[in-house]
Design a protein around this motif. Structure first.
Motif: not given
Ligand code: T46
Length: 134
Positions: A86-107
């Motif tokens: 699953k890929g999240l494509f983001i283009e242009g002026l979108i404010w982003r926060d990333m949260k709730n990282f699992s301990e093993d998360c590799v983004l």
């Protein structure tokens, strides 16, 4: 254009395991110039908190999971990334926060431009002003 969408990547593989290939201008809708990955994010940490002026990216939780909170200046949406297909494509002026990282998360993130701090908007009010003026 300011937008985002989920992309489903085809999983290849056989009895040995799985493989997903990202190819520029094919299943990744831009010419890839940069790859980075975020890992070992500490419990409870929120990353991001910025928008980009002009950047295309795809973020994939290749291991573990995390949540993107995306804000186009009008509405906010939470998107869970929890599968390497699953890929999240983001283009242009979108404010982003990333949260709730699992301990093993590799983004893993692929981008269409080299790193450029001048492309970041790290002030939310400036982001809102910019969205209104586009
Ligand atoms: C984004 C989200 C999803 C570099 O030197 N080169 C790079 O290519 C990147 C991405 C970052 N950096 C430096 C800049 C900072 O000193 O690494 C440090 C951490 O970067 P930042 O605080 O921007 O990381 P995040 O996790 O808040 O945001 C990152 C990306 O920067 C951003 O473009 O969309 O992941």
């Amino acid at each position: 254009m300011n937008s985002y969408k989920l992309i489903s990547f085809k999983t290849l593989g056989d009895e040995r395991g799985s493989l997903i290939a990202l190819e520029a201008d094919y299943n990744a809708p831009f010419h890839i110039q940069r790859v980075y990955y975020i890992f070992d994010t500490k419990n409870g940490v929120v990353r991001g908190s910025h928008a980009h002026i002009d950047l295309k990216q795809i973020a994939i939780a290749v291991k573990g999971s995390c949540v993107f909170v995306l804000d186009d200046g009008i509405t906010k949406e939470e998107i869970l990334l929890d599968n390497p297909n699953k890929g999240l494509f983001i283009e242009g002026l979108i404010w982003r926060d990333m949260k709730n990282f699992s301990e093993d998360c590799v983004l893993l993130v692929v981008a269409n431009k080299h790193y450029d701090e001048t492309d970041y908007i790290r002030d939310y009010n400036k982001f809102l002003q910019k969205v209104k003026n586009v």
